[in-house]
Enzyme design. Structure first.
Site, PDB file in Angstrom:
ATOM      1  N   ASP A   1      38.294 -43.741 -51.629  1.00  0.00           N
ATOM      2  CA  ASP A   1      37.475 -44.515 -52.039  1.00  0.00           C
ATOM      3  C   ASP A   1      37.819 -46.263 -52.488  1.00  0.00           C
ATOM      4  O   ASP A   1      37.065 -47.046 -52.307  1.00  0.00           O
ATOM      5  CB  ASP A   1      36.849 -44.312 -53.274  1.00  0.00           C
ATOM      6  CG  ASP A   1      37.777 -44.365 -54.543  1.00  0.00           C
ATOM      7  OD1 ASP A   1      37.596 -45.116 -55.332  1.00  0.00           O
ATOM      8  OD2 ASP A   1      38.720 -43.966 -54.564  1.00  0.00           O
TER       9      ASP A   1
ATOM     10  N   ASP B   1      40.699 -39.719 -57.532  1.00  0.00           N
ATOM     11  CA  ASP B   1      39.880 -40.331 -58.297  1.00  0.00           C
ATOM     12  C   ASP B   1      38.673 -41.090 -57.676  1.00  0.00           C
ATOM     13  O   ASP B   1      39.112 -41.935 -56.644  1.00  0.00           O
ATOM     14  CB  ASP B   1      40.345 -41.161 -59.308  1.00  0.00           C
ATOM     15  CG  ASP B   1      41.310 -40.590 -60.356  1.00  0.00           C
ATOM     16  OD1 ASP B   1      40.930 -39.667 -60.867  1.00  0.00           O
ATOM     17  OD2 ASP B   1      42.449 -40.954 -60.237  1.00  0.00           O
TER      18      ASP B   1
ATOM     19  N   ASP C   1      42.516 -38.545 -51.377  1.00  0.00           N
ATOM     20  CA  ASP C   1      42.709 -39.467 -52.807  1.00  0.00           C
ATOM     21  C   ASP C   1      41.746 -38.368 -53.664  1.00  0.00           C
ATOM     22  O   ASP C   1      40.899 -37.502 -53.339  1.00  0.00           O
ATOM     23  CB  ASP C   1      41.924 -40.549 -52.660  1.00  0.00           C
ATOM     24  CG  ASP C   1      42.041 -41.381 -54.056  1.00  0.00           C
ATOM     25  OD1 ASP C   1      43.143 -41.413 -54.659  1.00  0.00           O
ATOM     26  OD2 ASP C   1      41.115 -42.191 -54.376  1.00  0.00           O
TER      27      ASP C   1
END
Length: 217
Positions: free
Chosen positions: A179, A9, A7
Site C-alpha cells: 500500500d 500493514d 506487505d
C-alpha cells in the site's frame, strides 16, 4: 510456482500494527500517555510522508520491550492480537493468499514493523516466511535494541536479497503487494508489482508505471 510477497500493514490488515501496538501500550497504561502517544503519532506521520528516521523510531518503539519480562510482554501481545488485530484482518486478503498458495507459490511477508508484533499476525494468515526488523533478545529478555538491517525502504531489498541467497527461491515471476510508497524500492525490483489500497504517492507511481491497483477492503 513463484514468489508471492506481501506487505502487512494497510495491505493484509486494515490498519498499521506498529501504530496500534503503541496505542495499545498507551491505553493499558504501560507507557506514559502524554509523551508516548504524541511521539507515536509523530513517527506515524513521518512514515506516511516518507521522512521517517527508522533508527530513531526503533529506539522509541522497542524501548518498552526492555522494561518488562518476556512472559508479560507475550501476554500483552496476545491481548493486543485478540482485541485490535483480529478485527482488522481482511477476508479478501485471505482469499488472495489462498489463491497464491493453491498455485504453489512461496508466500513471504516483508514488513517494517518489528518481528515481536508481526510474527503472530503472519501466522494467523498461515504464512511461514517473514522478513521483519528483529528486536534483540539476550538472556531471556528484550534489550530495546535491534539486530541487523531495519526492514524499511531499501532495507527490505537488502534483507530480501539475503533471504534469496539462503533459499532456493528467485525473483523470476515474483509479485509484491503493498500500500505504501515507502516500498517503491522493492516494488521496482519484482516482476509483478501490485498497489493495494495505495497511498497517494504510490497510486501516482502505479498509474505512471501501469501497475495493477487493487483493493482488499
Amino acid at each position: 510456482m513463484s514468489l508471492a510477497i506481501f506487505d502487512l500493514d494497510n495491505t493484509l490488515i486494515a490498519d498499521d500494527s506498529d501504530f496500534l501496538w503503541g496505542q495499545f501500550l498507551v491505553d493499558r497504561g504501560i507507557v506514559d500517555k502524554d509523551h508516548y502517544e504524541q511521539a507515536n503519532k509523530k513517527f506515524y506521520e513521518d512514515y506516511k510522508q516518507g521522512t521517517l528516521d527508522i533508527v530513531e523510531f526503533l529506539h522509541f518503539s522497542l524501548a518498552p520491550l526492555a522494561r518488562h519480562d518476556a512472559e508479560q510482554l507475550y501476554r500483552w501481545r496476545d491481548e493486543f492480537i485478540d482485541s485490535l488485530i483480529k478485527p482488522i484482518m481482511l477476508e479478501a486478503a485471505r482469499e488472495l493468499i489462498d489463491r497464491h498458495s493453491q498455485a504453489g507459490d512461496t508466500l513471504l511477508v516483508i514488513t517494517a514493523t518489528n518481528r515481536f508484533v508481526t510474527e503472530p499476525i503472519v501466522k494467523l494468515y498461515g504464512i511461514d516466511n517473514l522478513l521483519a526488523t528483529t528486536p534483540e533478545f539476550k538472556d531471556g529478555r528484550y534489550t530495546g535494541k535491534f539486530e541487523g538491517t531495519p526492514c524499511f525502504q531499501q532495507g527490505k531489498v537488502e534483507l530480501l536479497r539475503d533471504w534469496l541467497a539462503e533459499s532456493a527461491e528467485t525473483l523470476a515471476g515474483s509479485c509484491f503487494y503493498s500500500d505504501s510508497h515507502n516500498d517503491l524500492p522493492l516494488l521496482n525490483l519484482v516482476d509483478r508489482p501490485v498497489a493495494v489500497d495505495p497511498d497517494a504517492k504510490l497510486r501516482q507511481a502505479a498509474e505512471l508505471a501501469n501497475w495493477p491497483i487493487i483493493s482488499l477492503r
